[in-house]
Motif scaffolding. Structure first.
Motif, PDB file in Angstrom:
ATOM      1  N   VAL A 209     -19.900 -22.060 -89.209  1.00 15.63           N
ATOM      2  CA  VAL A 209     -20.450 -20.910 -89.117  1.00 15.63           C
ATOM      3  C   VAL A 209     -20.710 -20.645 -87.600  1.00 15.63           C
ATOM      4  O   VAL A 209     -21.539 -21.406 -86.884  1.00 15.63           O
ATOM      5  CB  VAL A 209     -21.601 -20.576 -89.874  1.00 15.63           C
ATOM      6  N   ALA A 217     -24.167 -23.216 -88.139  1.00 16.31           N
ATOM      7  CA  ALA A 217     -24.439 -24.075 -89.210  1.00 16.31           C
ATOM      8  C   ALA A 217     -23.176 -24.568 -89.330  1.00 16.31           C
ATOM      9  O   ALA A 217     -21.808 -24.133 -89.250  1.00 16.31           O
ATOM     10  CB  ALA A 217     -24.573 -23.024 -90.109  1.00 16.31           C
ATOM     11  N   THR A 218     -23.231 -25.818 -90.458  1.00 16.87           N
ATOM     12  CA  THR A 218     -21.914 -26.531 -90.816  1.00 16.87           C
ATOM     13  C   THR A 218     -22.691 -27.098 -92.255  1.00 16.87           C
ATOM     14  O   THR A 218     -23.688 -27.300 -92.415  1.00 16.87           O
ATOM     15  CB  THR A 218     -21.366 -27.825 -90.081  1.00 16.87           C
ATOM     16  N   CYS A 224     -24.446 -23.631 -97.205  1.00 17.33           N
ATOM     17  CA  CYS A 224     -24.655 -22.373 -96.454  1.00 17.33           C
ATOM     18  C   CYS A 224     -25.087 -21.201 -97.467  1.00 17.33           C
ATOM     19  O   CYS A 224     -25.789 -20.304 -97.013  1.00 17.33           O
ATOM     20  CB  CYS A 224     -23.224 -21.824 -95.847  1.00 17.33           C
ATOM     21  N   SER A 227     -28.894 -21.582 -97.629  1.00 15.01           N
ATOM     22  CA  SER A 227     -29.647 -21.319 -96.339  1.00 15.01           C
ATOM     23  C   SER A 227     -29.710 -20.026 -95.884  1.00 15.01           C
ATOM     24  O   SER A 227     -30.287 -19.777 -94.892  1.00 15.01           O
ATOM     25  CB  SER A 227     -28.866 -22.256 -95.394  1.00 15.01           C
TER      26      SER A 227
END
Length: 252
Positions: A209, A217-218, A224, A227
């Motif tokens: 992301v 983010a990964t 994902c 979160s």
């Protein structure tokens, strides 16, 4: 594994990315998502030299990719860009054969193995019936499958696709995404850029992301979602629906 380590990059002399570190695991489908202008295309264009890496390193199976000549890179990473300003006036088979060029010698003479690889690529993408038609006469969706066949003819273990479903209708998108799943089943590592978050969540083993030229983010799609990073980045609410065929995602 393909790994970016503290990479900074420019595109057309404009600094876009700074200190990016991210990895793409072997044998998985990883999709890069993020708003327009966040640096997704610049990131993957570091692989084919369109974006210039000004600092940092990129490792392909622990080898420094930036020290590998572009022709040799093309034997290991196949790249399908989103935008093609020139559509060649060539028969379909001839264009697909262009994917073999990194493997050919000075004479550009194709072997029986080269011809077999081209035929398999055309069969895989279902364009063999268009073999003698000229590419510029085809619809956008079929043309996209022809370009896909061309990069498959490179016979690389890593395949990078920038918005591959852009020119496809619903049926074309569904079929194209099925082809991508088949690539993974055949042992390929696939890196995608997609704007359709439902497709990204449904298709991917892992998401990267991006926001404001950074990787924020990964993780797996579930990570994902949990979160709420996708909702934060896209300023949208996620809704999920389930039935016997699977899970569907909608953002509003």
């Amino acid at each position: 594994m393909l790994e970016f380590s503290h990479v900074s990059a420019t595109c057309q002399h404009t600094k876009i990315l700074t200190d990016i570190s991210v990895s793409f695991p072997t044998g998985e489908i990883t999709t890069i998502v993020g708003p327009n202008g966040c640096g997704k295309t610049t990131l993957i264009q570091c692989l084919n030299g369109v974006s210039k890496v000004t600092s940092g390193q990129i490792f392909l199976e622990h080898e420094d990719l930036l020290n590998i000549p572009l022709r040799e890179r093309a034997k290991r990473i196949a790249f399908l860009p989103q935008v093609r300003t020139i559509i060649p006036t060539l028969p379909v088979r001839t264009l697909v054969e262009h994917g073999r060029f990194p493997h050919l010698g000075f004479s550009r003479r194709k072997t029986e193995k080269d011809r077999e690889i081209v035929t398999r690529a055309m069969e895989f993408t279902h364009v063999e019936t268009y073999a003698d038609q000229y590419v510029d006469t085809l619809s956008g969706g079929i043309r996209q499958r022809v370009f896909f066949a061309m990069i498959l003819a490179q016979d690389c273990d890593y395949i990078v696709l920038d918005e591959p479903t852009t020119y496809l209708d619903f049926i074309g998108q569904r079929d194209f995404l099925s082809l991508i799943r088949s690539l993974k089943e055949n042992g390929k590592t696939v890196i995608l850029i997609l704007h359709d978050l439902n497709q990204a969540l449904s298709l991917s083993d892992r998401l990267v992301v991006m926001q404001e030229q950074k990787v924020v983010a990964t993780g797996t799609p579930d990570t994902c979602i949990q979160s709420h990073i996708l909702e934060d980045v896209f300023h949208a609410s996620l809704k999920q629906f389930h039935d016997k065929d699977g899970t569907y995602y909608f953002f509003e």
